[in-house]
Design a protein around this motif. Sequence first.
Motif, PDB file in Angstrom:
ATOM      1  N   ALA A  48     -45.327  82.395  27.644  1.00 30.96           N
ATOM      2  CA  ALA A  48     -44.569  81.184  27.987  1.00 30.96           C
ATOM      3  C   ALA A  48     -45.327  80.332  28.995  1.00 30.96           C
TER       4      ALA A  48
ATOM      5  N   SER B 230     -46.980  76.820  28.117  1.00 35.44           N
ATOM      6  CA  SER B 230     -46.410  75.698  28.866  1.00 35.44           C
ATOM      7  C   SER B 230     -47.497  74.872  29.549  1.00 35.44           C
TER       8      SER B 230
ATOM      9  N   ASN C  81     -49.267  72.857  26.926  1.00 39.64           N
ATOM     10  CA  ASN C  81     -48.412  71.792  26.398  1.00 39.64           C
ATOM     11  C   ASN C  81     -48.456  70.533  27.260  1.00 39.64           C
TER      12      ASN C  81
ATOM     13  N   ASN D 132     -48.640  80.468  20.450  1.00 39.07           N
ATOM     14  CA  ASN D 132     -47.389  79.816  20.064  1.00 39.07           C
ATOM     15  C   ASN D 132     -46.604  80.678  19.091  1.00 39.07           C
TER      16      ASN D 132
ATOM     17  N   GLN E 116     -34.363  77.203  28.463  1.00 42.41           N
ATOM     18  CA  GLN E 116     -35.207  76.153  27.912  1.00 42.41           C
ATOM     19  C   GLN E 116     -34.491  75.391  26.799  1.00 42.41           C
TER      20      GLN E 116
ATOM     21  N   GLU F 213     -33.576  71.400  26.855  1.00 41.34           N
ATOM     22  CA  GLU F 213     -33.973  70.464  25.800  1.00 41.34           C
ATOM     23  C   GLU F 213     -32.757  69.719  25.255  1.00 41.34           C
TER      24      GLU F 213
ATOM     25  N   LYS G  39     -39.309  68.295  25.015  1.00 46.23           N
ATOM     26  CA  LYS G  39     -39.692  69.684  24.785  1.00 46.23           C
ATOM     27  C   LYS G  39     -41.006  70.035  25.473  1.00 46.23           C
ATOM     28  N   GLU G  40     -41.996  69.118  25.416  1.00 45.76           N
ATOM     29  CA  GLU G  40     -43.311  69.404  26.004  1.00 45.76           C
ATOM     30  C   GLU G  40     -43.208  69.633  27.508  1.00 45.76           C
ATOM     31  N   TYR G  41     -42.347  68.870  28.171  1.00 39.09           N
ATOM     32  CA  TYR G  41     -42.172  69.046  29.610  1.00 39.09           C
ATOM     33  C   TYR G  41     -41.281  70.240  29.920  1.00 39.09           C
TER      34      TYR G  41
ATOM     35  N   SER H  37     -40.960  72.940  28.245  1.00 37.87           N
ATOM     36  CA  SER H  37     -41.688  74.184  27.999  1.00 37.87           C
ATOM     37  C   SER H  37     -42.639  74.522  29.138  1.00 37.87           C
ATOM     38  N   PHE H  38     -42.891  73.573  30.026  1.00 39.54           N
ATOM     39  CA  PHE H  38     -43.642  73.863  31.250  1.00 39.54           C
ATOM     40  C   PHE H  38     -42.708  74.137  32.418  1.00 39.54           C
TER      41      PHE H  38
ATOM     42  N   PRO I 191     -40.255  77.729  32.175  1.00 42.06           N
ATOM     43  CA  PRO I 191     -40.948  78.991  32.483  1.00 42.06           C
ATOM     44  C   PRO I 191     -41.491  79.034  33.907  1.00 42.06           C
TER      45      PRO I 191
END
Length: 428
Positions: free
Chosen positions: A58, A62, A65, A173, A272, A276, A282-284, A286-287, A290
């Motif tokens: 993760a 992240s 990403n 991924n 997460q 969302e 999602k890109e942010y 996912s950072f 986690p």
Amino acid sequence: MPKVPFWAQILGGLVLGVLLGWAARSGDVDWLVTTLDKIGSIFVQLLKLAVAPLVFFAILVSITNLRNVNNAARLAGRTLLWFMVTSLIAVAIGLAIGLLTDPGSGTGLTPKDGAKPEHSGSWLDFLTGIVPENVITPFTELNVLQIVFMAAVAGIAALQLGEKAEPILSLSNAVLELLQKALWWVIRLAPLGTLGLIGYAIAEYGWDLIGKYATFTADIYIGCALVMFGVYPLLLATVAKVNPLQFFRGAWPAIQLAFVSRSSVGTMPLTQKVTERLGVPKEYASFAVPFGSTTKMDGCASIYPAIAAIFIAQIFDVQLDFGDYLLIAFVSVVGSAATAGLTGATVMLTLTLSTLGLPLEGVGLLMAIDPIVDMMRTATNVAGQALVPVLVSARERILDREAYASAKSSPLDEPLDAREPQVAAAAA
């Protein structure tokens, strides 16, 4: 058959667990106590099983990403800043409550009742313990801080390599999706896990223990409630300029799972997903999620050590001064990463006590009550981990406000592949 919402399943497990725990204790039914213990223990073991690889992949994914996000460095900096700001507010509330209520007075506890913990934290251990001796031990011993370090190094290296790292990133991924799917099955067992964990706590400790620690327990719950239902809504209304009630409506599935599972990391996939759903890209997300799941702990790293330090100081008859309170705040804001993992609150408390020069035996005074207060601590942790991405996204004008306004149902109330089109497409 009518479908029972997940929150109702959790509530049912909670009520049934209390009833069975009370019956087991009052009737001295040993087999029932053992059964409740095994049910709860197996649920926690299943969560722990996924923690090490989940955290590694993760964090790695992240970080990589962030290359798809505009102003990635700015977002990362703002995220860290809000982590620190909210932690500082939380520890201030914890200190205020502890000073007003004197949680260690009238308990009947003495220094002889304490015992040194098997594992303790210190600044030296924290600094030297970040870098592992090898790549295997952190996974076998579940040293989450070292796993985070290795994942961060791998993620940064992958960014530097560019296209050459694409095969590794594709594999990472895929593994992350696999782990999240498997953990999703474990999360579905949360009502049963709730029954076992709550039931065993009641059967083992009963109400007498809660009575002895009544002020301390109430302080933790009140402090966490003030942060979660006072500070967070205020920040949402003034900083993000969104409806606070809608935040809790969308984030509640993760908060309630955190309450019963007592694991921020174990709740991370659900955190997460609800983040969302609240409109965070999602890109942010996912950072930020986690990263927050391993370092952002307003309950375990701010409120709890502040009140616990005052409690232990009173039991051991140690006078704390203004400088000591500043040290508590400093440890809470800077040392939050030491709470990474499923036993973070104990490590954070020993780190705080060693910094203040308080006896580590004081940790033993709180171990019995820990499962009860840990539920509220973890729920507050997860609420904060969902809050900060919403605040940052709103300030950076990347929050999907329509998605935020429409977030309503738990992802657990519908199949995983039936999520909203934009989320499903992003995961494809």
